[in-house]
Design an enzyme around this catalytic site. Structure first.
Site, PDB file in Angstrom:
ATOM      1  N   LYS A 137     -20.576 -26.458  37.387  1.00  0.00           N
ATOM      2  CA  LYS A 137     -20.656 -27.926  37.540  1.00  0.00           C
ATOM      3  C   LYS A 137     -21.036 -28.305  38.972  1.00  0.00           C
ATOM      4  O   LYS A 137     -21.892 -29.168  39.193  1.00  0.00           O
ATOM      5  CB  LYS A 137     -19.308 -28.563  37.145  1.00  0.00           C
ATOM      6  CG  LYS A 137     -19.037 -28.483  35.649  1.00  0.00           C
ATOM      7  CD  LYS A 137     -17.650 -28.950  35.256  1.00  0.00           C
ATOM      8  CE  LYS A 137     -17.475 -28.744  33.752  1.00  0.00           C
ATOM      9  NZ  LYS A 137     -16.223 -29.322  33.229  1.00  0.00           N
TER      10      LYS A 137
ATOM     11  N   GLN B   8     -10.247 -30.058  36.022  1.00  0.00           N
ATOM     12  CA  GLN B   8     -10.539 -29.118  34.940  1.00  0.00           C
ATOM     13  C   GLN B   8      -9.262 -28.805  34.156  1.00  0.00           C
ATOM     14  O   GLN B   8      -8.206 -28.558  34.735  1.00  0.00           O
ATOM     15  CB  GLN B   8     -11.153 -27.839  35.537  1.00  0.00           C
ATOM     16  CG  GLN B   8     -11.694 -26.859  34.507  1.00  0.00           C
ATOM     17  CD  GLN B   8     -12.993 -27.314  33.832  1.00  0.00           C
ATOM     18  OE1 GLN B   8     -13.637 -28.274  34.265  1.00  0.00           O
ATOM     19  NE2 GLN B   8     -13.381 -26.640  32.776  1.00  0.00           N
TER      20      GLN B   8
ATOM     21  N   ASP C 112     -14.889 -37.647  33.104  1.00  0.00           N
ATOM     22  CA  ASP C 112     -14.573 -36.903  31.880  1.00  0.00           C
ATOM     23  C   ASP C 112     -14.297 -37.843  30.702  1.00  0.00           C
ATOM     24  O   ASP C 112     -14.286 -37.412  29.550  1.00  0.00           O
ATOM     25  CB  ASP C 112     -13.297 -36.069  32.098  1.00  0.00           C
ATOM     26  CG  ASP C 112     -13.574 -34.605  32.362  1.00  0.00           C
ATOM     27  OD1 ASP C 112     -14.575 -34.090  31.852  1.00  0.00           O
ATOM     28  OD2 ASP C 112     -12.749 -33.979  33.074  1.00  0.00           O
TER      29      ASP C 112
END
Ligand code: NAP
Ligand code: LUD
Length: 299
Positions: A53, A97, A120
């Site tokens: 990412k 994450q 997200d």
């Protein structure tokens, strides 16, 4: 018959090329989108994904900051970091994450992220906005990537029966909400199956488009697929493979060899949904930056 392969890798490349141009244009206006990724602990898969990412963000001209914390990090320390990132004007997107180490309350951490920076789409505010059909919400990257793949490969879900296998908060549920939206990429008839579904094969065989996100290598076989269906395999499972140097290979939740003989189109693993997740994270970060600039200008 052998199915057409829907290459997420290629579609993601095209999206990232589009984003490169958009980011270059924004830079000329003095706006550099910023992404912070937070990795807590040593999980090798999470480390790999977060690394990909950040690399992708840097390649796109997005300012990226990767923060890696020890497995022993306390919830309070992580919450303090989130607060700091919420207040940082150079950071427009924050990604923590998952999964987090035991002892840290995931819900509490997601709730602490500024919803405007929640690239997200996991903050309850954004989950609610998605569920109520708000067209401007930052939607979760993986399901958003699946929608983009369908549209760009000519498999518009509108009017189709889509069966989603899996009901997680990060894939299955937001996938169902996106497919239900009265908007491009939506307008599907949606069935969501899970571990308590009585007859999974009978359910999956109803699908014109089948999206599988379970985490069980090869769960869905060719005989569970309606002939001609489009199959999207979200699963990313590491299975032992002594013939490879790293000792494992990555496979999906769909048994590719039998499925490709029945489906009209199918995504591979790797090279399918995974690269789309990363492209959509970049897209969400750019979108978040543009919105925050507009909001600051209003203030
Ligand atoms: P998760 O949170 O573990 O959820 C799995 C879901 O599958 C649950 O809803 C579970 O049902 C359901 N399930 C489990 N066994 C089943 C069975 N035998 N039949 C039907 N349903 C079953 O997983 P997740 O986070 O959604 O991830 C799913 C997979 O996608 C994993 O392999 C993950 O690595 C992968 N993934 C890939 C990407 C990507 O970008 N490519 C992104 C995210 C996830 P219950 O709710 O009843 O337990
Ligand atoms: N947490 C995700 N946890 C796990 N695979 C991902 C993922 C790229 N907060 C938060 O990124 O969106 C998230 N937000 N997730 N995931 C899974 C999930 C998270 C999974 C796979 C890939 C992201 C990916 O690119 C490659 C591919 O499928 O081609 C294979 C890479 C390999 O393992 O070799």
């Amino acid at each position: 018959m052998s199915a057409k392969i829907i290459s997420g890798k290629e579609i993601a490349r095209a999206i990232r090329d589009e984003l490169n141009e958009q980011v270059a244009g924004l830079a000329k206006e003095g706006l550099v989108p910023g992404l912070a990724t937070v990795l807590v602990g040593e999980d090798p898969a999470s480390r790999l994904y977060v690394g990909m990412k950040n690399k992708a963000a840097a390649e796109a001209g997005i300012h990226s900051r990767q923060i890696t914390l020890l497995d022993s990090t306390s919830e309070a320390e992580l919450l303090a970091l989130v607060d700091e990132l919420n207040a940082d004007p150079q950071i427009h997107g924050i990604l923590v994450q998952l999964p987090l180490p035991k002892g840290i309350d995931e819900a509490k951490v997601l709730l602490a992220i500024d919803p405007e920076k929640d690239v997200d789409g996991f903050h309850p505010i954004n989950v609610g906005r998605l569920a109520t059909g708000d067209p401007d919400v930052l939607a979760p990257c993986t399901p958003r990537g699946v929608i983009e793949m369908l549209l760009r490969s000519g498999a518009d879900p509108s009017g189709k029966h889509v069966v989603v296998v899996g009901r997680s908060n990060i894939v299955g549920k937001p996938m169902a909400f996106l497919l239900l939206r009265r908007a491009p990429g939506g307008n599907a008839t949606v069935t969501v199956a899970h571990s308590r579904t009585a007859d999974l094969g009978a359910t999956t065989r109803l699908a014109d488009i089948l999206v599988v996100a379970v985490g069980w290598a090869g769960l869905v076989t060719g005989e569970m697929i309606k002939p001609g269906a489009v199959v999207i395999d979200v699963g990313t499972n590491r299975v032992d493979d002594p013939t490879r140097e790293r000792g494992y290979k990555v496979v999906g939740d769909v048994e590719f060899d039998s499925a490709k003989e029945v489906a009209s189109a199918i995504t591979p693993v790797p090279g399918g949904v995974g690269p789309m997740t990363i492209a959509m994270l970049l897209a969400n970060t750019v979108e978040a930056a543009v919105r925050q600039r507009a909001k600051d200008a209003d203030a």
